[in-house]
Structures are given as structure tokens and as C-alpha cells.
Design an enzyme around this catalytic site. Structure first.
Site, PDB file in Angstrom:
ATOM      1  N   ALA A   1       0.821  -1.228   0.000  1.00  0.00           N
ATOM      2  CA  ALA A   1       0.000   0.000   0.000  1.00  0.00           C
ATOM      3  C   ALA A   1       0.852   1.274   0.000  1.00  0.00           C
ATOM      4  CB  ALA A   1      -0.942  -0.006   1.205  1.00  0.00           C
TER       5      ALA A   1
ATOM      6  N   TYR B   1       4.576 -14.184 -14.238  1.00  0.00           N
ATOM      7  CA  TYR B   1       3.591 -13.236 -13.698  1.00  0.00           C
ATOM      8  C   TYR B   1       2.180 -13.660 -14.122  1.00  0.00           C
ATOM      9  CZ  TYR B   1       1.149  -8.734 -13.088  1.00  0.00           C
ATOM     10  OH  TYR B   1       0.263  -7.745 -12.725  1.00  0.00           O
TER      11      TYR B   1
HETATM   12  P1  NAP Z   1       3.770  -1.093  -7.916  1.00  0.00           P
HETATM   13  O1  NAP Z   1       3.467   0.326  -8.226  1.00  0.00           O
HETATM   14  O2  NAP Z   1       5.049  -1.693  -8.412  1.00  0.00           O
HETATM   15  O3  NAP Z   1       3.680  -1.270  -6.317  1.00  0.00           O
HETATM   16  C1  NAP Z   1       3.950  -2.523  -5.756  1.00  0.00           C
HETATM   17  C2  NAP Z   1       3.600  -2.495  -4.274  1.00  0.00           C
HETATM   18  O4  NAP Z   1       3.790  -3.814  -3.757  1.00  0.00           O
HETATM   19  C3  NAP Z   1       4.510  -1.576  -3.472  1.00  0.00           C
HETATM   20  O5  NAP Z   1       3.749  -1.026  -2.429  1.00  0.00           O
HETATM   21  C4  NAP Z   1       5.564  -2.539  -2.917  1.00  0.00           C
HETATM   22  O6  NAP Z   1       6.142  -2.086  -1.686  1.00  0.00           O
HETATM   23  C5  NAP Z   1       4.701  -3.759  -2.658  1.00  0.00           C
HETATM   24  N1  NAP Z   1       5.439  -5.020  -2.589  1.00  0.00           N
HETATM   25  C6  NAP Z   1       6.221  -5.590  -3.537  1.00  0.00           C
HETATM   26  N2  NAP Z   1       6.715  -6.758  -3.100  1.00  0.00           N
HETATM   27  C7  NAP Z   1       6.216  -6.932  -1.842  1.00  0.00           C
HETATM   28  C8  NAP Z   1       6.353  -7.953  -0.871  1.00  0.00           C
HETATM   29  N3  NAP Z   1       7.103  -9.051  -1.090  1.00  0.00           N
HETATM   30  N4  NAP Z   1       5.716  -7.809   0.311  1.00  0.00           N
HETATM   31  C9  NAP Z   1       4.961  -6.708   0.566  1.00  0.00           C
HETATM   32  N5  NAP Z   1       4.785  -5.719  -0.327  1.00  0.00           N
HETATM   33  C10 NAP Z   1       5.421  -5.831  -1.511  1.00  0.00           C
HETATM   34  O7  NAP Z   1       2.628  -2.070  -8.441  1.00  0.00           O
HETATM   35  P2  NAP Z   1       1.120  -1.753  -8.905  1.00  0.00           P
HETATM   36  O8  NAP Z   1       1.125  -1.495 -10.350  1.00  0.00           O
HETATM   37  O9  NAP Z   1       0.494  -0.789  -7.973  1.00  0.00           O
HETATM   38  O10 NAP Z   1       0.487  -3.212  -8.719  1.00  0.00           O
HETATM   39  C11 NAP Z   1      -0.314  -3.571  -7.605  1.00  0.00           C
HETATM   40  C12 NAP Z   1      -1.007  -4.886  -7.919  1.00  0.00           C
HETATM   41  O11 NAP Z   1      -1.805  -4.727  -9.092  1.00  0.00           O
HETATM   42  C13 NAP Z   1      -0.050  -6.034  -8.214  1.00  0.00           C
HETATM   43  O12 NAP Z   1      -0.536  -7.242  -7.689  1.00  0.00           O
HETATM   44  C14 NAP Z   1      -0.040  -6.086  -9.722  1.00  0.00           C
HETATM   45  O13 NAP Z   1       0.306  -7.357 -10.215  1.00  0.00           O
HETATM   46  C15 NAP Z   1      -1.471  -5.723 -10.026  1.00  0.00           C
HETATM   47  N6  NAP Z   1      -1.680  -5.219 -11.386  1.00  0.00           N
HETATM   48  C16 NAP Z   1      -1.046  -4.115 -11.832  1.00  0.00           C
HETATM   49  C17 NAP Z   1      -1.268  -3.678 -13.137  1.00  0.00           C
HETATM   50  C18 NAP Z   1      -0.605  -2.465 -13.699  1.00  0.00           C
HETATM   51  O14 NAP Z   1      -0.723  -2.237 -14.928  1.00  0.00           O
HETATM   52  N7  NAP Z   1       0.076  -1.650 -12.931  1.00  0.00           N
HETATM   53  C19 NAP Z   1      -2.141  -4.403 -13.962  1.00  0.00           C
HETATM   54  C20 NAP Z   1      -2.757  -5.533 -13.473  1.00  0.00           C
HETATM   55  C21 NAP Z   1      -2.541  -5.929 -12.161  1.00  0.00           C
HETATM   56  P3  NAP Z   1       7.433  -1.087  -1.656  1.00  0.00           P
HETATM   57  O15 NAP Z   1       6.911   0.259  -2.099  1.00  0.00           O
HETATM   58  O16 NAP Z   1       7.860  -1.080  -0.244  1.00  0.00           O
HETATM   59  O17 NAP Z   1       8.442  -1.640  -2.616  1.00  0.00           O
END
Ligand code: NAP
Length: 246
Positions: free
Chosen positions: A13, A156
Site C-alpha cells: 500500500a 507473472y
Molecule cells: P507497484 O506500483 O510496483 O507497487 C507494488 C507495491 O507492492 C509496493 O507497495 C511494494 O512495496 C509492494 N510489494 C512488492 N513486493 C512486496 C512484498 N514481497 N511484500 C509486501 N509488499 C510488496 O505495483 P502496482 O502497479 O500498484 O500493482 C499492484 C497490484 O496490481 C499487483 O498485484 C499487480 O500485479 C497488479 N496489477 C497491476 C497492473 C498495472 O498495470 N500496474 C495491472 C494488473 C494488475 P514497496 O513500495 O515497499 O516496494
């Protein structure tokens, strides 16, 4: 405030979609556990934003792939708030690497964070929810788990297909008191996509019917709906939120 005084735990988050979800749930009335793994400054900033909304929040560092850390996070959350009503399994990672360059370490880490993490957080939070006979879990998958249109993220995509299946299994296993649903986003404008080649992003944007990537807040509003009584008859559902994609 449709979620007044509910307690939500949102994994990952500190940034991106998870940050938008944490803030949206606070706007809806929740107190929030802001989980992160590395970005403590960003996690603390999310806590401050939530406190300014008049809600309580704590940032807890935990690797969702580490059972001891997940257990400790859930115990700390329960000690602080006394309950967890909403779990959002949002934390996720991707390594954009072609098949023949992909390593076993990358494959395993993706499986651990994206799939094992959902299982571990669900297991420990659902145990507490079951005792109270109430609660809801929302998993963040991806349309990659349904179609495989990004060839450089095979592990992924496999994890996200797993999250979709796990959602249905958990919905069954945890019924009738705990609802478990899933949001499958398409492209969202976050750090996760910032390293992708510009021409690839342009091509993908053209494919999307709405001709743009989503804002993180457009995923948060759907999570807010699923967490609320407006979705009281929904469990085991997968909501695709992709702006229209062929
Ligand atoms: P993001 O901007 O890269 O943020 C990732 C978040 O996950 C960060 O808060 C990070 O914490 C945290 N994180 C990573 N590894 C972790 C771990 N081992 N334990 C606890 N926290 C962890 O990603 P996002 O795009 O917001 O994606 C969020 C979700 O949506 C993911 O599941 C992703 O697969 C899904 N999603 C994203 C997209 C897209 O286009 N962006 C599309 C489909 C689905 P830190 O900040 O501390 O590193």
C-alpha cells in the site's frame, strides 16, 4: 461513510494501486494497515494522508512471501486495531524478461510474492475473521491471468491465473461468512510499467477501447464496492477492469 470504522489491511500500500486503495478505503471510513516491503517513506506518507482524513493508520513492513513476517503483521494489526474486516491482497511484482533469459530465481520470487503471498495473508487474516464470522477478502489479479498478451511475463501471468483460481477456492472454503472476490485490472499507470518501452506502451494504449491506461483510483473504486454491503451477494467473482481490450 459506507465502511465506517471497519479495519482494512492492504498489502503493498506504499505506492501505486495499493496506495490508492488504502486512501479510498479511508475516505469510505476505514482505519487502515499500510503494508510495504521497502519504501518506508512512501508508506509513512500514506499513513499521514489517511490520518488527515480523520482515520487511524499504521505502516507495517512485511514481506508477504515470508510466513513469519505475515503472521507477525497480522498479530500486530490485531493488537493495534482489535479486528481486521477487509483484506486486500494487492502486493505484486513482475520481471519483464524474455523466456530464454528468465532465471529460476525470478520465476520463484514471482511465484512467492504474487501467489504464496496471497495464500499466506489470506490464511492468517481469515483465521481471525472466521472467529468473528465476518469479513471480506479482495485479491488483485490481472487480465494477464486470463489472456496472455505480454510474452515477457510468463511467470507473472501464471501467478495471476493462480490468484483467480485461489479466489474461487477461498470463496468456497470460507463461506458463508467471509466473501472473497477478485479484481483483474488491465493496464494501470503505476511504477510497475515505467520501465516498459515507450513504443510498446503506445501500441497497448491504442488497443484499449478507452485509449488510455487506468488511474490507480479507478481500481480502488471497484475494491471499495466489493468491500461494501453493495456487494453483499458477491463471492468468488472476478471483476475485469481493463477499459475494454480485444
Ligand atoms: P507497484 O506500483 O510496483 O507497487 C507494488 C507495491 O507492492 C509496493 O507497495 C511494494 O512495496 C509492494 N510489494 C512488492 N513486493 C512486496 C512484498 N514481497 N511484500 C509486501 N509488499 C510488496 O505495483 P502496482 O502497479 O500498484 O500493482 C499492484 C497490484 O496490481 C499487483 O498485484 C499487480 O500485479 C497488479 N496489477 C497491476 C497492473 C498495472 O498495470 N500496474 C495491472 C494488473 C494488475 P514497496 O513500495 O515497499 O516496494
Amino acid at each position: 461513510m459506507k465502511l465506517k470504522d471497519k479495519v482494512a489491511l492492504v498489502t503493498g500500500a506504499s505506492r501505486g494501486i495499493g496506495k490508492a486503495i488504502a486512501i479510498r478505503l479511508a475516505q469510505d471510513g476505514c482505519h487502515v494497515v499500510v503494508n510495504y516491503i521497502k519504501e518506508v517513506t512512501q508508506a509513512n506518507a500514506v499513513v499521514k494522508t489517511i490520518e488527515k482524513l480523520g482515520r487511524k493508520a499504521i505502516a507495517i513492513q512485511a514481506d508477504v512471501a515470508d510466513e513469519k513476517q505475515v503472521k507477525a503483521m497480522v498479530e500486530k494489526s490485531l493488537a493495534f486495531f482489535g479486528q481486521i474486516d477487509i483484506l486486500v491482497n494487492n502486493a505484486g511484482i513482475v520481471f519483464d524478461v524474455p523466456l530464454f533469459e528468465r532465471t529460476v530465481e525470478q520465476w520463484k520470487r514471482t511465484m512467492e510474492v504474487n501467489l504464496l503471498g496471497v495464500f499466506l495473508c489470506s490464511k492468517y487474516v481469515a483465521y481471525a475473521m472466521k472467529k468473528k464470522k465476518t469479513g471480506t477478502i479482495i485479491n488483485i489479479a490481472s487480465t494477464n491471468g486470463i489472456h496472455t498478451y505480454h510474452p515477457d511475463s510468463i511467470d507473472y501471468s501464471a501467478t495471476k491465473a493462480g490468484v483467480i483460481n485461489l479466489t474461487k477456492s477461498l470463496a468456497h472454503e470460507l463461506s458463508p461468512f467471509i466473501r472473497v472476490n477478485c479484481v483483474a485490472p488491465g493496464w494501470v499507470d503505476t511504477d510497475m510499467n515505467k520501465e516498459l518501452p515507450k513504443d510498446y506502451i503506445k501500441k497497448e494504449t491504442e488497443h484499449v477501447y478507452l485509449k488510455r491506461f487506468a488511474k490507480p483510483e479507478e481500481m480502488a473504486s471497484v475494491v471499495s464496492f466489493l468491500a461494501s454491503e453493495d456487494a453483499s451477494y458477491m463471492t468468488g467473482s472476478i471483476l475485469v477492469v481493463d477499459g475494454g481490450y480485444p
